[in-house]
Design an enzyme around this catalytic site. Structure first.
Site, PDB file in Angstrom:
ATOM      1  CD  GLN A  16      -3.016  -1.019   0.196  1.00 54.29           C
ATOM      2  OE1 GLN A  16      -3.156   0.010  -0.478  1.00 54.29           O
ATOM      3  NE2 GLN A  16      -3.785  -2.085   0.018  1.00 54.29           N
ATOM      4  CB  CYS A  18     -19.486  -9.395   8.408  1.00 61.08           C
ATOM      5  SG  CYS A  18     -20.864 -10.319   7.812  1.00 61.08           S
ATOM      6  CG  HIS A  23      -3.765  -5.888  -7.762  1.00 57.04           C
ATOM      7  ND1 HIS A  23      -5.022  -5.828  -7.228  1.00 57.04           N
ATOM      8  CD2 HIS A  23      -2.992  -6.496  -6.847  1.00 57.04           C
ATOM      9  CE1 HIS A  23      -5.016  -6.392  -6.035  1.00 57.04           C
ATOM     10  NE2 HIS A  23      -3.796  -6.807  -5.776  1.00 57.04           N
TER      11      HIS A  23
END
Lengths: 387, 391
Positions: free
Chosen positions: B195, B335, B215
């Site tokens: 990053q 979640c 990517h």
């Protein structure tokens, strides 16, 4: 020599006059299961169904895998089919079964003579075959009580069949012989197992899923489709209805007591599913509820949801432990999909402290606080149908 | 600086892509280079004929430009299938065949490709020390010197956190290690720079090994690299035809590698890009500060990543709401059924903040208007989505 699959029907034999229909449905289901492998010929005689492959390069192992998921089959075997000449039978038995007989220690020959015009009796066929096998494989020993390998020779009307052992089938009754019912499917572990269990008893399935965008996403719907594909390997085609449920849940959350939100939500699911079921000609609902598993599945909560259904609610998991349910989910390959971590319609609006013993009168009173009928009609109008 | 806008073809609506830390769109320069390497210049760099030789020449040119981005020499670069493989190569490569006798140091905020690899080493008998995070998301280094041992083989701390954008002081870590072992045999220091690439300067002057990935900087997926300082011995995970100095054998992924280099070369020169990210970051923060229901979890750092919580609304719910409007962000992987963000948990943020965390991450394709669209949608979502105890 050609090869066939011999399918033994189990419980079907018990069904008296209905047997013909049951067998017809089973044959149709077998044909559908094997559709991708070319057009097979299926012949039935007594309690056996013969699957004759169309071509030389038939994928038997794939066929066995597909057949093992067709309900109504007690057992099946891959067999050699030869002309009804005793010398051909003996020769074929030694060649066809050589790979398994080479490594075995004991064996036994069982013969069945359906064609009574055949020159030898069953014991005679067994004796002659046993001798021939022993001559070819001198290391073997005959053991009539607990043989390692059971060689079977069946003399039928047209041909003789030679095979060893039986592969257990899925059991149950052919899907379609037990009526039509709607399964409520959330994406969790339980509902696919419940669907599978009822399909096993011959019930054809339709499925109802409740989607609550944006609280739930596309992945939750994809998960349900993936689950139905797995269950469908056993249960055949399952029509899926996706009911938009956001507004109903929001209205309940906004207007009704928080501790009754879950039971009210489930009542509306039952109502919606029952209306879709009626419209489709399905006679019952199926849920994956197990007594006491969560607040909405206590006996008192089930009384409240049942009241809304208006159709019989089948709950095949009602007396099962989570562990038992998971064992089946693993067996039918739905577990790994069920545990994917997406929000589903049950998890978003869960109150902090749901009422575990809701009283029906209180629930009915709470339900009056929203215009349920209008909300239901709207949700059903926007329901997506997928085949 | 901006290439063409992303358009939702079906509805001709503008797509606002704010998930650039997950992946980026391949830039035209990289796409063109990849296509060429797939269709016309497709030779194997190991082949001795002219097509192979041309491939070899291109491979080495790409190696030079990628090495420069990591402050490394060309011969110190090893190409891999991406960041995960590079991180695994470092960790298992440093462990070698005597993992159980060795000690490792990492941080609680690392990417799963580091944490899970160390978990595996622990399972094999190794000792792993995990450094905690401070409330700003950076690694808390107060106990670091005491964590170092005689048998420490590797220290792995990421340069930039992928969930919060926090920048770790890798230079200080490296200097601490040098001072601690002073002349004695010392452990390697690895930093995951996935990053960080093009956002902050990276250099083998302050690390022994650096992980890079294509990517995240508008290059193709499946292409990454590890810069390994000369003298650092790693045992390979794969064995084969000797490519990449035996550290990563296998025919080089030439389209991926050339695409990676092309993407890097297409990046605006440092520090033009970080300045642009800081502008977007500050602009987003200024708009979000008008929302009393938003809590910002990032503390500056790399400025291309901004983590915040929309209190009362679960991450996944807001994510779907925004996605319906073609605004793409990331949930802080919170979640109800799944895993909570281990990074936010390590920052000791309260449960409700973790449950409602969102991550937006910028690329040079974003514009200030994207932020306007995002904030308007957040406001609308907050008003329309049901929240516990409200509505």
């Amino acid at each position: 020599m050609k090869e066939v699959l011999l399918v033994k029907t189990g419980e079907l034999a018990l069904k008296g006059l209905n047997r013909g229909t049951f067998e017809e449905v089973l044959i149709k289901n077998i044909k559908r299961a094997l559709l991708g492998l070319g057009s097979v010929e299926i012949i039935k005689a007594q309690s056996t169904i013969y699957i004759e492959p169309p071509a030389e390069n038939f994928d038997f192992s794939q066929a066995e895998n597909l057949i093992s998921k067709v309900f109504g089959i007690a057992a099946f075997s891959r067999a050699a089919a030869v002309s009804k000449d005793i010398n051909t039978i003996l020769e074929t038995a030694c060649v066809y079964l050589a790979p398994i007989l080479k490594t075995a220690k004991t064996f036994k020959v069982e013969s069945k003579r359906a064609d009574k015009t055949f020159g030898l009796t069953s014991p005679e066929i067994s004796a002659r075959s046993g001798e021939a096998i022993l001559a070819e494989f001198p290391h073997l020993r005959v053991d009539v009580n607990e043989p390692e390998r059971r060689v079977t020779i069946e003399i039928r009307e047209r041909l003789a069949y030679i095979y060893e052992g039986k592969i257990p089938g899925a059991g149950g009754l052919p899907v379609g012989t037990g009526g039509y019912a709607a399964v409520l499917i959330s994406g969790g572990i339980d509902s696919p197992v419940a669907a599978w269990m009822m399909a096993k008893r011959g019930i054809k399935l339709m499925a109802v899923h409740f989607a609550s965008p944006p609280y739930t996403g596309e992945r939750a719907e994809m998960k349900v489709r993936a689950l139905l594909t797995r269950v469908g390997e056993y249960a055949g085609q399952i029509k899926l209805f996706i009911v938009p449920f956001t507004e109903i849940q929001e209205q309940i959350a906004k207007n009704c007591p928080e501790d009754l939100a879950t039971v009210l939500g489930r009542r509306f699911m039952m109502k919606a599913a029952a209306r879709l079921a009626r419209r489709e000609g399905a006679a019952a609902l199926i849920t994956g509820e197990s007594a006491g598993q969560v607040a909405s599945q206590t006996l008192q909560a089930l009384v409240c949801t049942d009241d809304a259904a208006g159709l019989p609610v089948l709950r095949p998991l009602i007396g099962m432990d989570k562990e038992e349910i998971i064992r089946i989910a693993r067996k039918i390959d739905t577990f790994d999909i069920s545990v994917l971590p997406y929000e589903d319609c049950c998890s978003v609006f869960t109150p902090k402290h749901p009422r575990t013993r809701p009283k029906l009168e209180k629930v009915l009173e709470a339900e009056k606080k929203i215009d349920g009928e209008a909300l239901l009609v709207k949700a059903l109008a926007f329901t997506k149908i997928e085949n | 600086m901006f290439s063409e806008l992303i358009i939702n073809r079906r509805e001709c609506r503008l797509t606002v892509y704010l998930d650039n830390s997950a992946t980026t769109r391949v830039c035209p320069e990289a796409a063109e280079t990849v296509t060429r390497a797939l269709t016309s210049e497709f030779g194997n760099p190991s082949s001795l004929h002219s097509l192979g030789t041309r491939a070899y020449v291109r491979l080495e040119a790409a190696r030079r430009s990628l090495a420069a981005s990591a402050g490394a020499k060309p011969e110190e670069m090893v190409f891999t299938s991406g960041g995960t493989e590079a991180n695994n190569l470092v960790i298992f490569g440093a462990a070698g065949s005597h993992a159980s006798k060795k000690h490792f140091v990492t941080s609680a905020g690392e990417h799963h490709s580091v944490l899970e690899a160390f978990k595996r080493l622990e399972h094999l008998g190794a000792e792993v020390t995990i450094l905690p995070l401070s409330s700003d998301g950076t690694v808390d280094l107060t106990g670091f010197p005491n964590a170092l041992k005689e048998n420490t083989a590797l220290i792995s701390v990421m340069a930039v956190n992928n969930e919060t954008g926090a920048v770790n002081n890798t230079e200080q870590i490296y200097k601490t290690i040098l001072a601690h072992y002073h002349g004695k045999k010392r452990p390697f220091f690895h930093t995951d720079g996935v990053q960080a690439l093009t956002k902050i300067p990276l250099s083998l002057a302050f690390a022994d090994m650096i992980t890079l990935s294509a990517h995240k900087i508008h290059g193709p997926k499946g292409s990454g690299a590890l810069a390994v300082k000369k003298g650092c011995q790693l045992s390979p995970m794969f064995f084969g035809g000797g490519q990449e100095r035996n550290l990563r054998p296998g025919t080089e992924n030439l389209p991926g590698i050339l695409g990676f280099a092309a993407a890097l070369e297409a990046c605006p020169p440092y520090p033009e890009q970080p300045r642009f990210f800081k502008y977007l970051y500050d602009y987003t923060c200024s708009l979000l500060s008008g929302f009393p229901f938003v809590k910002i979890n990032s503390a500056g750092g790399v400025y291309s990543i901004l983590n915040f919580s929309v209190l009362g609304i679960k991450s996944e719910t807001m994510l779907h709401f925004l996605a319906k409007k073609d605004i793409f962000v990331s949930s802080g992987s919170a979640c109800s059924k799944g895993k909570k963000s281990h990074v936010l948990a390590a920052m000791h943020l309260p449960e409700n903040v973790i449950d409602s965390a969102l991550r937006v991450s910028f690329s040079r394709e974003n514009k200030p208007e994207d932020i306007d669209v995002l904030c308007a949608a957040l406001q609308e979502g907050y008003e329309h989505i049901y929240r516990k105890g409200k509505l």
